[in-house]
Write an enzyme that holds these catalytic residues in place. Structure first.
Site, PDB file in Angstrom:
ATOM      1  N   HIS A 117       0.823  -1.017  -0.102  1.00  0.00           N
ATOM      2  CA  HIS A 117      -0.038  -0.025  -0.139  1.00  0.00           C
ATOM      3  C   HIS A 117       1.048   1.186  -0.039  1.00  0.00           C
ATOM      4  O   HIS A 117       1.787   1.462  -0.905  1.00  0.00           O
ATOM      5  CB  HIS A 117      -0.848  -0.086   1.170  1.00  0.00           C
ATOM      6  CG  HIS A 117      -2.110   1.024   1.153  1.00  0.00           C
ATOM      7  ND1 HIS A 117      -2.426   1.531   0.231  1.00  0.00           N
ATOM      8  CD2 HIS A 117      -2.859   1.037   2.175  1.00  0.00           C
ATOM      9  CE1 HIS A 117      -3.404   2.447   0.601  1.00  0.00           C
ATOM     10  NE2 HIS A 117      -3.682   2.228   1.894  1.00  0.00           N
ATOM     11  N   HIS A 122      -2.123  -2.317  -9.695  1.00  0.00           N
ATOM     12  CA  HIS A 122      -3.110  -1.732  -8.728  1.00  0.00           C
ATOM     13  C   HIS A 122      -4.167  -2.386  -8.666  1.00  0.00           C
ATOM     14  O   HIS A 122      -4.548  -3.231  -9.681  1.00  0.00           O
ATOM     15  CB  HIS A 122      -3.521  -0.347  -9.301  1.00  0.00           C
ATOM     16  CG  HIS A 122      -3.889   0.623  -8.196  1.00  0.00           C
ATOM     17  ND1 HIS A 122      -5.674   0.397  -7.835  1.00  0.00           N
ATOM     18  CD2 HIS A 122      -3.663   1.600  -7.266  1.00  0.00           C
ATOM     19  CE1 HIS A 122      -5.696   1.181  -6.733  1.00  0.00           C
ATOM     20  NE2 HIS A 122      -4.570   1.752  -6.392  1.00  0.00           N
ATOM     21  N   ASP A 137       2.611   5.709  -6.418  1.00  0.00           N
ATOM     22  CA  ASP A 137       3.624   5.773  -5.757  1.00  0.00           C
ATOM     23  C   ASP A 137       5.107   5.841  -6.749  1.00  0.00           C
ATOM     24  O   ASP A 137       5.989   5.822  -6.164  1.00  0.00           O
ATOM     25  CB  ASP A 137       3.782   4.508  -4.720  1.00  0.00           C
ATOM     26  CG  ASP A 137       2.992   4.513  -3.899  1.00  0.00           C
ATOM     27  OD1 ASP A 137       2.645   5.533  -3.263  1.00  0.00           O
ATOM     28  OD2 ASP A 137       2.407   3.671  -3.324  1.00  0.00           O
TER      29      ASP A 137
HETATM   30  N1  ACO Z   1       5.311  -6.530 -10.717  1.00  0.00           N
HETATM   31  C1  ACO Z   1       5.327  -7.319 -11.214  1.00  0.00           C
HETATM   32  N2  ACO Z   1       4.109  -8.340 -11.197  1.00  0.00           N
HETATM   33  C2  ACO Z   1       3.078  -8.000 -10.511  1.00  0.00           C
HETATM   34  C3  ACO Z   1       2.935  -6.567 -10.093  1.00  0.00           C
HETATM   35  C4  ACO Z   1       4.229  -5.851 -10.050  1.00  0.00           C
HETATM   36  N3  ACO Z   1       4.298  -4.455  -9.577  1.00  0.00           N
HETATM   37  N4  ACO Z   1       1.930  -6.321  -9.551  1.00  0.00           N
HETATM   38  C5  ACO Z   1       0.976  -7.464  -9.577  1.00  0.00           C
HETATM   39  N5  ACO Z   1       1.780  -8.289 -10.538  1.00  0.00           N
HETATM   40  C6  ACO Z   1       1.436  -9.529 -10.981  1.00  0.00           C
HETATM   41  C7  ACO Z   1       1.347 -10.536 -10.055  1.00  0.00           C
HETATM   42  O1  ACO Z   1       2.560 -11.376  -9.699  1.00  0.00           O
HETATM   43  C8  ACO Z   1       0.303 -11.327 -10.168  1.00  0.00           C
HETATM   44  O2  ACO Z   1       0.534 -12.127 -11.289  1.00  0.00           O
HETATM   45  P1  ACO Z   1       0.155 -13.802 -11.340  1.00  0.00           P
HETATM   46  O3  ACO Z   1      -1.430 -13.774 -11.501  1.00  0.00           O
HETATM   47  O4  ACO Z   1       0.657 -14.391 -12.701  1.00  0.00           O
HETATM   48  O5  ACO Z   1       0.655 -14.361 -10.002  1.00  0.00           O
HETATM   49  C9  ACO Z   1      -0.718 -10.537 -10.915  1.00  0.00           C
HETATM   50  O6  ACO Z   1       0.087  -9.543 -11.283  1.00  0.00           O
HETATM   51  C10 ACO Z   1      -1.970  -9.959  -9.739  1.00  0.00           C
HETATM   52  O7  ACO Z   1      -1.091  -9.622  -8.761  1.00  0.00           O
HETATM   53  P2  ACO Z   1      -1.906  -9.533  -7.124  1.00  0.00           P
HETATM   54  O8  ACO Z   1      -0.795  -9.411  -5.940  1.00  0.00           O
HETATM   55  O9  ACO Z   1      -2.923 -10.675  -7.165  1.00  0.00           O
HETATM   56  O10 ACO Z   1      -2.691  -8.007  -7.486  1.00  0.00           O
HETATM   57  P3  ACO Z   1      -3.568  -7.378  -6.475  1.00  0.00           P
HETATM   58  O11 ACO Z   1      -4.578  -6.845  -7.012  1.00  0.00           O
HETATM   59  O12 ACO Z   1      -3.725  -7.959  -5.043  1.00  0.00           O
HETATM   60  O13 ACO Z   1      -2.360  -6.569  -5.974  1.00  0.00           O
HETATM   61  C11 ACO Z   1      -0.894  -4.548  -5.519  1.00  0.00           C
HETATM   62  C12 ACO Z   1      -2.267  -5.093  -6.390  1.00  0.00           C
HETATM   63  C13 ACO Z   1      -0.593  -5.114  -4.302  1.00  0.00           C
HETATM   64  C14 ACO Z   1      -0.602  -3.075  -5.719  1.00  0.00           C
HETATM   65  C15 ACO Z   1       0.118  -5.361  -6.510  1.00  0.00           C
HETATM   66  O14 ACO Z   1       0.040  -4.818  -7.917  1.00  0.00           O
HETATM   67  C16 ACO Z   1       1.915  -4.977  -6.219  1.00  0.00           C
HETATM   68  O15 ACO Z   1       2.084  -5.517  -5.233  1.00  0.00           O
HETATM   69  N6  ACO Z   1       2.357  -3.763  -6.520  1.00  0.00           N
HETATM   70  C17 ACO Z   1       3.733  -3.329  -6.163  1.00  0.00           C
HETATM   71  C18 ACO Z   1       3.385  -2.589  -4.870  1.00  0.00           C
HETATM   72  C19 ACO Z   1       2.784  -1.177  -5.212  1.00  0.00           C
HETATM   73  O16 ACO Z   1       3.176  -0.770  -5.811  1.00  0.00           O
HETATM   74  N7  ACO Z   1       1.702  -1.124  -4.062  1.00  0.00           N
HETATM   75  C20 ACO Z   1       0.978   0.230  -4.238  1.00  0.00           C
HETATM   76  C21 ACO Z   1      -0.368   0.338  -4.642  1.00  0.00           C
HETATM   77  S1  ACO Z   1      -1.012   1.985  -4.756  1.00  0.00           S
HETATM   78  C22 ACO Z   1      -1.183   2.237  -3.079  1.00  0.00           C
HETATM   79  O17 ACO Z   1      -1.481   1.415  -2.409  1.00  0.00           O
HETATM   80  C23 ACO Z   1      -1.311   3.643  -3.008  1.00  0.00           C
END
Ligand code: ACO
Length: 385
Positions: A226, A266, A322
């Protein structure tokens, strides 16, 4: 197991579950749109000050000139921290992370508020003002205390954005820095039912107080999935080092599944986060103004590399708020581990508006869970286990 009908299995992570109604903001993840109380985020980031957006979130309309000045003054006079609070902060371990300190000090603030548990609309508005005003001072004061310097008193003539930079660095910020800070605070002040807002509403729904709700929200924001992602994004940029190393880093780390690109992806946005688009522009302008393009160029190259990747295309992974905010904040001299506290400064008005909205039409938020453990185990006395 409960004796009612078996609950339906919810989406993991409550994805796509609507938990209520709100007049505060609309997040359209398919089209990449964000609206605060009817106003497009792009217009607000371009034209509004943080104080104007705070008024909007608390009143659901834009202020008139005199109302805006009244709010600015009310906030400015509330920014001061009591000697007792400063003395608590001085006794905290200097190695404590700024987010842990913020969570602790915001919780401690309630101890000096005799009406902390009075939850009338007027009292909650007063607490919202007090928290919005004091959190920037707490964040700036901790930066100075942990570096062995005396905290700087807020200047009641400045805006929140300018005051924060002034108290952090001990010198008057220039106009460009204040404009970037204002835009950042506006862009991050509200965002639908994100994890920290949800946690604030859950706490409120139990009839707990505003300080508890905001403390809960700060703890939730802290996580790397987050609000903690801005700091992690900057650490990632440092790890990569320069734009010409991006492709190899991406192959070695992201394609192998070892790392995620922090600041990308996201839960809701399956298009470019509209805040990222504005912050990209601001980060570029700031980098150009300082003459140091290294981090902006690297971030831009990594975004292009990721967006050209078939997995990122298939999974709709774009830069989120971010990503470029890390570059913008770093360029105006904010220490990396203060990025997430800055996010908290921006989000207090949104969180507090949600707390007030929850009070206006409250019902305990208490979802269900499917029990999947064993049943009817025989009791075994401790000496026989
Ligand atoms: N880099 C690479 N792969 C990613 C990323 C990333 N940043 N984000 C998601 N994925 C991939 C996952 O590996 C997953 O792949 P799979 O289906 O092959 O296993 C797929 O995309 C879905 O990912 P989830 O984690 O299930 O998606 P979710 O909606 O739960 O998560 C999240 C969203 C936590 C923001 C995720 O995209 C992430 O971890 N991003 C990096 C951290 C980040 O930037 N957080 C800030 C979010 S904005 C905020 O809160 C202000």
């Amino acid at each position: 197991m409960s004796d009612k009908a078996a609950p339906t299995v919810a989406q993991k992570g409550l994805q796509n579950i609507v938990v209520g109604q709100s007049k505060l903001s609309l997040v359209n993840g398919t089209e990449g749109k964000l609206i605060y109380a009817g106003y497009k985020i792009e217009d607000l980031a371009e034209h509004a000050t943080f104080e104007e957006v705070i008024f909007l979130l608390w009143n659901l309309r834009l202020p008139h000139k005199d109302e805006l000045e009244t709010l600015r003054r009310q906030l400015a006079v509330q920014m001061h921290l009591s000697p007792e609070l400063i003395s608590i902060m001085k006794r905290l371990p200097v190695k404590a992370t700024p987010m842990a300190v913020l969570r602790t000090v915001v919780s401690a603030l309630s101890l000096w508020d005799p009406d902390a548990d009075v939850n009338t609309p007027d009292e909650n508005k007063r607490k919202a003002r007090q928290l919005t005003a004091k959190v920037p001072t707490i964040v700036a004061a901790w930066e100075r205390i942990r570096n062995g310097k005396a905290p700087i008193d807020p200047n009641p003539d400045l805006t929140l954005a300018a005051n924060f930079l002034y108290m952090l660095k001990g010198e008057m910020p220039n106009e460009k820095e204040v404009a970037v800070m204002d835009a950042y605070l506006v862009l991050l002040s509200e965002h639908g039912m994100n994890a920290s807002t949800f946690s604030a509403r859950v706490t409120t729904s139990t009839l707990s107080d505003m300080y508890s709700a905001i403390t809960t929200a700060i703890g939730t924001l802290k996580g790397a999935a987050h609000g903690g992602a801005n700091e992690e994004a900057m650490r990632m940029f440092f790890e990569i080092g320069s734009a010409n190393k991006v492709e190899k880093w991406f192959e070695d780390n992201v394609k192998t599944g070892k790392k995620r690109v922090m600041g990308m992806g996201h839960r809701v946005y399956k298009a470019l986060d509209p805040r990222a688009a504005v912050l990209n522009k601001k980060a570029k302008e700031m980098a150009e103004a300082t003459g140091n393009m290294q981090w902006y160029d690297l971030a831009s190259k990594l975004e292009q590399t990721a967006r050209a990747d078939e997995d990122f295309i298939k999974k709709n992974l774009y830069a989120n708020v971010d990503y470029y905010s890390a570059i913008a904040l770093y360029t105006i001299g904010i220490p990396m581990d203060q990025f997430t506290p800055l996010f908290a400064i921006a989000r207090i008005p949104g969180w507090s508006a949600h707390v007030i909205e929850q009070w206006a039409d409250n019902r305990l938020i208490r979802p269900d869970v499917d029990y999947v453990g064993p049943m009817d185990l025989p009791w075994v006395p401790i000496e026989k286990r």
